[in-house]
Scaffold this motif. Structure first.
Motif, PDB file in Angstrom:
ATOM      1  N   ALA A   1       0.825  -1.206   0.000  1.00 31.41           N
ATOM      2  CA  ALA A   1       0.000   0.000   0.000  1.00 31.41           C
ATOM      3  C   ALA A   1       0.862   1.260   0.000  1.00 31.41           C
ATOM      4  O   ALA A   1       0.539   2.242  -0.683  1.00 31.41           O
ATOM      5  CB  ALA A   1      -0.933  -0.010   1.211  1.00 31.41           C
ATOM      6  N   CYS A   2       1.968   1.253   0.753  1.00 29.36           N
ATOM      7  CA  CYS A   2       2.869   2.419   0.766  1.00 29.36           C
ATOM      8  C   CYS A   2       3.450   2.682  -0.623  1.00 29.36           C
ATOM      9  O   CYS A   2       3.516   3.833  -1.076  1.00 29.36           O
ATOM     10  CB  CYS A   2       3.994   2.194   1.769  1.00 29.36           C
ATOM     11  SG  CYS A   2       3.491   2.279   3.503  1.00 29.36           S
TER      12      CYS A   2
ATOM     13  N   VAL B   1      10.851   4.656   3.053  1.00 30.39           N
ATOM     14  CA  VAL B   1      11.330   4.201   4.365  1.00 30.39           C
ATOM     15  C   VAL B   1      10.256   3.376   5.059  1.00 30.39           C
ATOM     16  O   VAL B   1      10.529   2.307   5.630  1.00 30.39           O
ATOM     17  CB  VAL B   1      11.744   5.410   5.230  1.00 30.39           C
ATOM     18  CG1 VAL B   1      12.044   4.963   6.663  1.00 30.39           C
ATOM     19  CG2 VAL B   1      12.953   6.099   4.623  1.00 30.39           C
ATOM     20  N   ALA B   2       9.011   3.873   5.011  1.00 31.67           N
ATOM     21  CA  ALA B   2       7.903   3.138   5.634  1.00 31.67           C
ATOM     22  C   ALA B   2       7.713   1.775   4.976  1.00 31.67           C
ATOM     23  O   ALA B   2       7.522   0.753   5.661  1.00 31.67           O
ATOM     24  CB  ALA B   2       6.620   3.963   5.537  1.00 31.67           C
TER      25      ALA B   2
ATOM     26  N   GLY C   1      12.808  -2.524  -4.073  1.00 28.11           N
ATOM     27  CA  GLY C   1      11.811  -1.830  -4.877  1.00 28.11           C
ATOM     28  C   GLY C   1      11.475  -0.438  -4.374  1.00 28.11           C
ATOM     29  O   GLY C   1      11.510   0.531  -5.156  1.00 28.11           O
ATOM     30  N   PRO C   2      11.133  -0.261  -3.096  1.00 29.98           N
ATOM     31  CA  PRO C   2      10.823   1.087  -2.609  1.00 29.98           C
ATOM     32  C   PRO C   2      12.002   2.054  -2.746  1.00 29.98           C
ATOM     33  O   PRO C   2      11.812   3.243  -3.028  1.00 29.98           O
ATOM     34  CB  PRO C   2      10.474   0.854  -1.132  1.00 29.98           C
ATOM     35  CG  PRO C   2      10.025  -0.569  -1.061  1.00 29.98           C
ATOM     36  CD  PRO C   2      10.868  -1.292  -2.076  1.00 29.98           C
ATOM     37  N   LEU C   3      13.220   1.546  -2.549  1.00 28.94           N
ATOM     38  CA  LEU C   3      14.403   2.392  -2.694  1.00 28.94           C
ATOM     39  C   LEU C   3      14.555   2.877  -4.131  1.00 28.94           C
ATOM     40  O   LEU C   3      14.812   4.069  -4.389  1.00 28.94           O
ATOM     41  CB  LEU C   3      15.643   1.617  -2.258  1.00 28.94           C
ATOM     42  CG  LEU C   3      16.980   2.363  -2.335  1.00 28.94           C
ATOM     43  CD1 LEU C   3      16.955   3.598  -1.444  1.00 28.94           C
ATOM     44  CD2 LEU C   3      18.128   1.438  -1.944  1.00 28.94           C
TER      45      LEU C   3
ATOM     46  N   ALA D   1      -7.664  -3.529  -2.417  1.00 25.07           N
ATOM     47  CA  ALA D   1      -7.616  -2.573  -1.311  1.00 25.07           C
ATOM     48  C   ALA D   1      -6.234  -1.960  -1.188  1.00 25.07           C
ATOM     49  O   ALA D   1      -6.086  -0.747  -0.977  1.00 25.07           O
ATOM     50  CB  ALA D   1      -8.013  -3.259  -0.003  1.00 25.07           C
ATOM     51  N   MET D   2      -5.179  -2.787  -1.330  1.00 28.36           N
ATOM     52  CA  MET D   2      -3.816  -2.269  -1.234  1.00 28.36           C
ATOM     53  C   MET D   2      -3.529  -1.252  -2.338  1.00 28.36           C
ATOM     54  O   MET D   2      -3.033  -0.147  -2.099  1.00 28.36           O
ATOM     55  CB  MET D   2      -2.802  -3.407  -1.337  1.00 28.36           C
ATOM     56  CG  MET D   2      -2.925  -4.509  -0.312  1.00 28.36           C
ATOM     57  SD  MET D   2      -1.678  -5.795  -0.653  1.00 28.36           S
ATOM     58  CE  MET D   2      -2.626  -7.289  -0.379  1.00 28.36           C
ATOM     59  N   LEU D   3      -3.820  -1.634  -3.585  1.00 28.36           N
ATOM     60  CA  LEU D   3      -3.454  -0.798  -4.719  1.00 28.36           C
ATOM     61  C   LEU D   3      -4.361   0.418  -4.863  1.00 28.36           C
ATOM     62  O   LEU D   3      -3.896   1.535  -5.108  1.00 28.36           O
ATOM     63  CB  LEU D   3      -3.501  -1.629  -6.008  1.00 28.36           C
ATOM     64  CG  LEU D   3      -2.485  -2.763  -6.130  1.00 28.36           C
ATOM     65  CD1 LEU D   3      -2.649  -3.461  -7.470  1.00 28.36           C
ATOM     66  CD2 LEU D   3      -1.066  -2.246  -5.971  1.00 28.36           C
TER      67      LEU D   3
END
Length: 390
Positions: free
Chosen positions: A218-219, A370-371, A279-281, A336-338
């Motif tokens: 979700a983040c 970061v989250a 991936g987030p990085l 819900a996540m996306l």
């Protein structure tokens, strides 16, 4: 006898069942494909202001999120084939009604909510069924590739139809997509028996690890929507030229064909935990390049691959969640996540841009990264491929 009926929770799907799942994924994720055309049509053809147009699409997405929250826990208690077909059928009727109501904003709002709730139901059962297949990672990768092909066809045809026939034709196209999905799913959607649960008839609650993985996705979805919603505006406002910005968007569509099959190919070669942490990085780094660039080349390169990072990472995350929760309910909550991100991201991004400028989007992306990494860090440390059995 149904050819794709299985006696175990982890099912081997036949060709018909697989095709039905791919068709349902494309129809259920139509918002990801159609968002620019959707909002543009509401503004250009229905003469709504940007806030009103965005509000209608947000209603659709919020209703889809609510639907996923309702139906994902009931994945193994309700008939999947009937639920998916009925959901797409209701969405078809809602979109046809949108084409007929004219300029009534209240009616459009109600119908967008109905369509979103119906699509969210169908998509939850679709993703839950993919999650209970023998190789959810690879099947979800195939679904991503199918959606990329569908996007090219949709975006290649629909804007011209809207220009020629007016705004209502968009909703008729949506209705046609839903009708095809409903028919295909009514004939071939896989029917799986609920997984056997020892000592209890109740399904277990999600572990903290599963919840963390879902929150991490979700983040990333918030960052995706927050930044990508303004990619075009950033390029135009910085003087790169409309033609160059349009070329970047076209390149994005073509690049998006690659990450899903690449993720499927690398399934057994790259530890899933390493991918979901990286991936987030990568997403935050690209967001910084997009929002801070004063020249075209870095903006174009980062913009063309920005969405691909989310597709690639989410394919691995989907496989991990499917392995951790064998009931399929965690991945059934994928809408819900996306769609939470799709609904929150543009509003959050717009607020930041209004008060702090485009550069603030990059800073916010770093904080969201970061989250997400903190959430994904709770996943198992074993280097188990996403397609391996639990």
């Amino acid at each position: 006898m149904e050819s794709n009926l299985e006696t175990s929770g982890a099912a081997r799907l036949g060709g018909r069942g697989t095709f039905a799942l791919l068709a349902a994924h494309c129809a259920g994720m139509v918002d990801m494909v159609a968002l620019p055309v959707w909002v543009g049509t509401l503004i250009g053809s229905y003469h709504l202001d940007p806030q009103e147009a965005g509000g209608l699409v947000t209603l659709f997405l919020a209703a889809a999120v609510a639907s996923s929250v309702v139906f994902a826990p009931r994945l193994n208690r309700l008939p999947a084939r009937a639920s998916v077909s009925a959901g797409f059928g209701v969405a078809m009727l809602a979109f046809l009604s949108m084409a007929a109501v004219g300029d009534s904003y209240a009616a459009m709002a109600g119908l967008h909510a109905v369509a979103g709730f119906a699509v969210g139901c169908s998509l939850s059962f679709t993703h839950g069924t993919i999650g209970r297949s023998r190789n959810p990672h690879r099947l979800f990768a195939a679904a991503g590739l199918a959606l990329g092909c569908f996007a090219i066809a949709f975006l290649g045809v629909t804007p011209g139809l809207v220009a020629l026939h007016g705004g209502p034709i968009l909703f008729r196209v949506f209705a046609g997509v839903m009708a095809v999905a409903a028919a295909v799913c009514a004939m071939a959607f896989p029917v799986l028996k609920a997984p056997h649960l020892e000592m209890s008839t109740a399904e277990p609650s999600f572990s903290p690890t599963v919840w963390s993985g879902m929150l991490g996705v979700a983040c990333m979805a918030v960052t995706q929507a927050m930044v990508f919603s303004f990619v075009e505006r950033i390029g135009v406002d910085r003087g790169f030229g409309l033609a160059a910005v349009t070329s970047v968007l076209i390149a994005t569509g073509l690049v998006n064909l690659l990450p899903a099959p690449l993720a499927g190919f690398l399934e057994l070669h790259v530890p899933a935990r390493r991918v979901v942490l990286g991936g987030p990085l990568a997403q935050a780094t690209l967001a910084l390049v997009i929002t801070q660039s004063s020249t075209l080349a870095p903006y174009a390169a980062a913009g063309a691959v920005f969405v691909a990072v989310m597709i690639f990472t989410h394919t691995f995350a989907f496989g991990v969640l499917a392995r951790l929760d064998v009931t399929g309910r965690a991945v059934a909550a994928t809408p819900a996540m996306l769609m939470t991100g799709a609904a929150v991201g543009p509003i959050l991004g717009g607020t930041l841009v209004k008060f702090l400028g485009y550069g603030s989007l990059g800073i916010a992306a770093v904080l969201m990264a970061v989250a997400a990494m903190l959430c994904f860090s709770r996943l198992e440390r074993r280097a188990v491929p996403a397609g391996a059995s639990a």
